[in-house]
Design an enzyme around this catalytic site. Structure first.
Site, PDB file in Angstrom:
ATOM      1  CG  ASN A  72     -37.570 -27.872   2.002  1.00 20.60           C
ATOM      2  OD1 ASN A  72     -38.489 -27.253   2.226  1.00 20.60           O
ATOM      3  ND2 ASN A  72     -36.454 -27.804   2.896  1.00 20.60           N
ATOM      4  CB  CYS A  84     -30.537 -24.688   3.738  1.00 25.16           C
ATOM      5  SG  CYS A  84     -30.492 -25.041   1.899  1.00 25.16           S
ATOM      6  CB  SER A  93     -32.972 -25.723  -8.342  1.00 31.65           C
ATOM      7  OG  SER A  93     -31.448 -25.747  -8.021  1.00 31.65           O
TER       8      SER A  93
END
Length: 423
Positions: free
Chosen positions: A156, A353, A204
């Site tokens: 990511n 995050c 997701s």
């Protein structure tokens, strides 16, 4: 400062994407007209159940799976936690050793940490300077008690794509469950769970122009793992009050809906939107990837050619089409982000995050960057909607801001002085 007429340039698609208009349109009837509980036996409810089944077929076909192997969740984090914790528990009688890498998403790393506190052993494998796992090191790490391997499909932060087919073949040959966090890759690059020997896969919706709050876990038929949430009253979103100081275990458990494996009233609008986003992604995947690669490589060339003392992080070719991660020496990434935001540019210093953390990226440290280099990283993740003109503007801002920050940096001053002294 950002002017009133300034147009935003959005370069943070790895964090989340804009929900596509056709996705929103597909979802709307299930908020207003077909709002029934899909578990009900009357027609208002059965319409929702039918929509869920159609969505399951659409999404399964996208990765070469069977519809009954797709389980809807509240997102990628839940899917990762479910896969690791439930699989580890069900295989505990065979062994308690798990293998993963040092560059996984925190949803996987923190789940592994939880398992370590509960009697499991976890091996965290190194990756090379480009962030790629050597399959030979995986083979060497396997033990007789190894029951689960979890390696993300594409990172990511740096966008590096792992040799998933080879990793899956190793796991299958040794009779070990293989899970991959494909949150960044799903809908971006081709995935076939059968060809790649994948037993479990997380994804997701909001990473591919779908809605937030819905994801999936693919579980290959024959893989036995326990339920993850017990009950049946939850909707797609809710709240829990927990008094300060009260400690609760960080573990969700399974139940009546989703074929008896995950409880909670299904998020029908979200699931419908997820399927619409998948159809949209598949219909334009090759064209979209080509466009994003063109923009990505153009942006990298301009930055490397015009801003000195920078480093591309991640593999130059084996990376997601829209991912650009650059470290600029002698600056702080947070300051760079703030100044870009003031000019209307949305980017990131790493995972969404951990954007509030002062610690350097664990991914960048794992690929060999020093703390100072890791702190100066910038992640820009593109979409096919970005233009070359936007990227030209961004490079102009970057060159000016980086130089301004370096002019204020004692480290840069010392570095330049040492260069002058050598000449």
């Amino acid at each position: 400062m950002r002017g009133e007429g300034c147009t935003m340039i959005y370069l943070d698609n790895a964090a989340t994407t804009r929900t596509a208009p056709e996705v929103v349109e597909a979802m709307l009837p299930y908020f207003t007209e077909q709002y029934g509980n899909p578990s009900a036996i009357y027609s208002l409810g059965s319409a929702g159940k039918k929509a869920i089944n159609e969505a399951r077929r659409t999404i399964a076909a996208a990765i070469g799976a069977k519809p009954e192997e797709i389980y809807f969740t509240a997102g990628g984090t839940e899917a990762d936690n479910w896969a690791l914790k439930a699989a580890a528990e069900c295989c505990a009688g065979k062994g308690r050793h798990i293998i993963t890498t040092k560059i996984e998403h925190h949803a996987v790393l923190h789940a592994c940490g939880y398992l370590e506190k509960n009697g499991y052993e976890v091996t965290y494998l190194d990756v090379d300077r480009d962030g790629i796992l050597d399959p030979e090191s995986l083979k060497e790490a396997i033990r007789p008690d190894t029951v689960l391997i979890s390696v993300m499909f594409a990172n990511n932060e740096i966008g590096t794509i792992q040799p998933i087919r080879e990793i899956g073949a190793i796991a299958r040959e040794r009779g070990i469950l293989f899970h991959t966090d494909a949150v960044q890759a799903f809908g971006q690059v081709p995935i076939d769970v059968e060809e790649m020997h994948i037993d479990m896969l997380s994804a997701s919706a909001h990473k591919l122009n779908g809605p937030k709050g819905v994801g999936l876990l693919y579980i290959r038929k024959g893989v036995k793992i326990r339920s993850f949430m017990h009950g049946g009253a939850q909707e797609g979103v809710g709240a829990l009050y927990v008094r300060k100081g009260l400690l609760l275990p960080n573990l969700m458990q399974g139940g009546a809906q989703e074929k008896g494996v995950r409880a909670g009233t299904e998020n029908v609008p979200g699931i419908v939107g997820f399927a619409a986003a998948v159809r949209r992604a598949l219909s334009r995947m090759e064209e979209k990837a080509g466009r994003e690669r063109e923009l990505r490589d153009y942006l990298i060339r301009r930055i490397e050619g015009e801003i000195p003392y920078c480093r591309l992080n991640g593999h130059r070719e084996k990376r997601l089409p829209g991912n650009v991660n650059i470290s600029f020496r002698f600056i702080e990434g947070e300051s760079l982000l703030i100044m870009l935001d003031m000019r209307g540019v949305c980017a990131s210093s790493g995972s969404a995050c951990t954007s509030g953390s002062l610690d350097p990226s664990h991914v960048l440290l794992a690929i060999g960057l020093e703390h100072e280099e890791a702190h100066g990283s910038l992640r820009m993740t593109l979409s096919e909607e970005n233009t070359q003109e936007e990227l030209d503007e961004v490079v102009g801002h970057l060159a000016e801001i980086v130089q301004r920050l370096r002019d204020m940096s004692p480290l840069y001053e010392d570095f330049m002085k040492s260069r002058r002294d050598r000449t």
